[in-house]
Each structure stands twice: as structure tokens, then as C-alpha cells.
Design a protein around this motif. Sequence first.
Motif, PDB file in Angstrom:
ATOM      1  N   ALA A 251       0.848  -1.196   0.000  1.00 27.32           N
ATOM      2  CA  ALA A 251       0.000   0.000   0.000  1.00 27.32           C
ATOM      3  C   ALA A 251       0.879   1.239   0.000  1.00 27.32           C
ATOM      4  O   ALA A 251       2.043   1.194   0.405  1.00 27.32           O
ATOM      5  CB  ALA A 251      -0.927   0.009   1.218  1.00 27.32           C
TER       6      ALA A 251
ATOM      7  N   PHE B  48      -5.618   6.278   4.469  1.00 24.31           N
ATOM      8  CA  PHE B  48      -4.749   5.182   4.904  1.00 24.31           C
ATOM      9  C   PHE B  48      -5.260   4.521   6.184  1.00 24.31           C
ATOM     10  O   PHE B  48      -5.047   3.327   6.399  1.00 24.31           O
ATOM     11  CB  PHE B  48      -3.310   5.685   5.114  1.00 24.31           C
TER      12      PHE B  48
ATOM     13  N   GLN C 165      -8.100   3.468   6.862  1.00 29.38           N
ATOM     14  CA  GLN C 165      -8.917   2.298   6.511  1.00 29.38           C
ATOM     15  C   GLN C 165      -8.026   1.115   6.135  1.00 29.38           C
ATOM     16  O   GLN C 165      -8.287  -0.009   6.542  1.00 29.38           O
ATOM     17  CB  GLN C 165      -9.880   2.613   5.366  1.00 29.38           C
ATOM     18  N   THR C 166      -6.986   1.378   5.365  1.00 31.90           N
ATOM     19  CA  THR C 166      -6.056   0.310   5.000  1.00 31.90           C
ATOM     20  C   THR C 166      -5.452  -0.308   6.251  1.00 31.90           C
ATOM     21  O   THR C 166      -5.448  -1.535   6.424  1.00 31.90           O
ATOM     22  CB  THR C 166      -4.935   0.851   4.085  1.00 31.90           C
TER      23      THR C 166
ATOM     24  N   TRP D 177      -6.372  -4.112   7.681  1.00 29.06           N
ATOM     25  CA  TRP D 177      -5.272  -5.075   7.779  1.00 29.06           C
ATOM     26  C   TRP D 177      -5.101  -5.546   9.213  1.00 29.06           C
ATOM     27  O   TRP D 177      -4.971  -6.742   9.475  1.00 29.06           O
ATOM     28  CB  TRP D 177      -4.002  -4.418   7.238  1.00 29.06           C
TER      29      TRP D 177
ATOM     30  N   VAL E 145      -3.364  -2.555  -2.102  1.00 29.75           N
ATOM     31  CA  VAL E 145      -4.577  -1.974  -1.522  1.00 29.75           C
ATOM     32  C   VAL E 145      -4.488  -0.451  -1.566  1.00 29.75           C
ATOM     33  O   VAL E 145      -3.470   0.123  -1.166  1.00 29.75           O
ATOM     34  CB  VAL E 145      -4.775  -2.446  -0.063  1.00 29.75           C
ATOM     35  N   GLN E 146      -5.577   0.200  -2.046  1.00 30.95           N
ATOM     36  CA  GLN E 146      -5.669   1.664  -2.077  1.00 30.95           C
ATOM     37  C   GLN E 146      -7.072   2.045  -1.622  1.00 30.95           C
ATOM     38  O   GLN E 146      -8.052   1.708  -2.298  1.00 30.95           O
ATOM     39  CB  GLN E 146      -5.409   2.182  -3.487  1.00 30.95           C
ATOM     40  N   THR E 147      -7.191   2.728  -0.490  1.00 32.63           N
ATOM     41  CA  THR E 147      -8.509   3.016   0.089  1.00 32.63           C
ATOM     42  C   THR E 147      -8.843   4.510   0.087  1.00 32.63           C
ATOM     43  O   THR E 147      -9.370   5.039   1.052  1.00 32.63           O
ATOM     44  CB  THR E 147      -8.586   2.466   1.529  1.00 32.63           C
TER      45      THR E 147
ATOM     46  N   CYS F 283      -9.489  -1.832  -4.022  1.00 34.73           N
ATOM     47  CA  CYS F 283      -9.586  -0.373  -3.918  1.00 34.73           C
ATOM     48  C   CYS F 283     -10.981   0.020  -3.462  1.00 34.73           C
ATOM     49  O   CYS F 283     -11.903  -0.787  -3.475  1.00 34.73           O
ATOM     50  CB  CYS F 283      -9.255   0.294  -5.251  1.00 34.73           C
TER      51      CYS F 283
ATOM     52  N   LEU G 152     -13.096  -4.434   4.025  1.00 34.09           N
ATOM     53  CA  LEU G 152     -11.721  -4.475   3.528  1.00 34.09           C
ATOM     54  C   LEU G 152     -10.985  -5.670   4.103  1.00 34.09           C
ATOM     55  O   LEU G 152     -10.303  -6.391   3.370  1.00 34.09           O
ATOM     56  CB  LEU G 152     -10.978  -3.182   3.873  1.00 34.09           C
TER      57      LEU G 152
ATOM     58  N   ILE H 117      -9.266  -8.562   1.863  1.00 39.61           N
ATOM     59  CA  ILE H 117      -7.838  -8.888   1.953  1.00 39.61           C
ATOM     60  C   ILE H 117      -7.680 -10.384   2.199  1.00 39.61           C
ATOM     61  O   ILE H 117      -6.918 -11.065   1.509  1.00 39.61           O
ATOM     62  CB  ILE H 117      -7.130  -8.084   3.068  1.00 39.61           C
TER      63      ILE H 117
END
Length: 185
Positions: free
Chosen positions: A15, A25, A27-28, A32, A80-82, A104, A131, A135
Motif C-alpha cells: 500500500a 490510509f 482504513q487500509t 489489515w 490496496v488503495q482506500t 480499492c 476491507l 484482503i
Amino acid sequence: RVLPNRERASDIVLALGRSFFQKNFKQTLAGWQKLGSRRPRLLLYGIEADMSKLDERITYIHKPTDAEVNELYNRSTIFVQTSYHEGFSLPIMQAMAAGCPVICTDAHGNRGFCYNNKNCLMVNKDDVGGLSQKIERLMTDERLRNKLARAGLKTAKDYTWEVIAKRLDLFILSLLVGIYCGSSG
């Protein structure tokens, strides 16, 4: 672009490590981290301060070159891009061009070339649980990763400089025809 003789890892989420609010970020990171002990390694790259201090399973690559970024896309399991909003998400396109499957958000700029369950998996903005599920699904489903990677490569071919230049030429020609036909009537 796809690099020859590169083996893709089976346990790396890549990411963009950027704290600017529109990149979302948080959210990423939260999606995760929600995986707990099942979470894969998180590899971040960017130009900000070292973000590896956020978790012991994060590695942060500070100010990588373009070649190093391409290497990351070629070696990572998924990208991953949120973002909340994108004009045109170059990192997503770069991941697709390197054959790296993408997750995404359903953000404005992504909708022009990202299609859920076709060339990426999409998740709603701020949906941390969704998300996390995507993942885990993509990390454990090699067939789906391969399908999304193939479709992503095809998408990226539609956005090469050569293809875009031809589209621009045709657009300009259509304007000229429209002006010419409109003024002669």
C-alpha cells in the motif's frame, strides 16, 4: 510493467503509506490490523516519516525510485488503495500494469477503469470489516488473484501512452470535424 523472472510473494499486502486524509490510509491500516494473527506482512512506500512504527509487521520503504516501486508491485501479493477520492489513481494502474491484484475503494476516480470482481475487488469507503474480508479472500484465493491480475494487465494496456495519444488525436479530429461541419451549414 511486469518484470521478467520475478517471483510474487504469497504474504505481502502493498500500500501507499501516505497520511493525507483523501488517501484514507487509516482504513487500509485498520482493515489489515483487523485480521489479527492472520494478517500478512504490510509493505508501505512513500515520502513521509517512517510508518513502520505503527506495527511490527509493517515495513516502510522511504522515497523509493520508480524502478524500486515497480519491483514492489512485481513482488507483492496484492495492492490496496482506500482513497476517498482520486482524479486518476496512478498507483492502482501501476499495480495492474505489473500484474499485482488490486483492492480499492469505490472512489470517483477509480470508477473510470476499476470494475469490481472483474479487474479488482472494490470496497466501500470506511468499510474496515469489508476491507479485512477482501484482503483475506484475495490472500487465500490464488485463482481469484490470477483472474484479477490478468484482467488488470489487460486494463493497463488500454492506458499506455500510445493508446491514449490515439484517443486524443481522434477526439481533436472530432472537434475539428464538428467545427468545420458546423460553420459550413
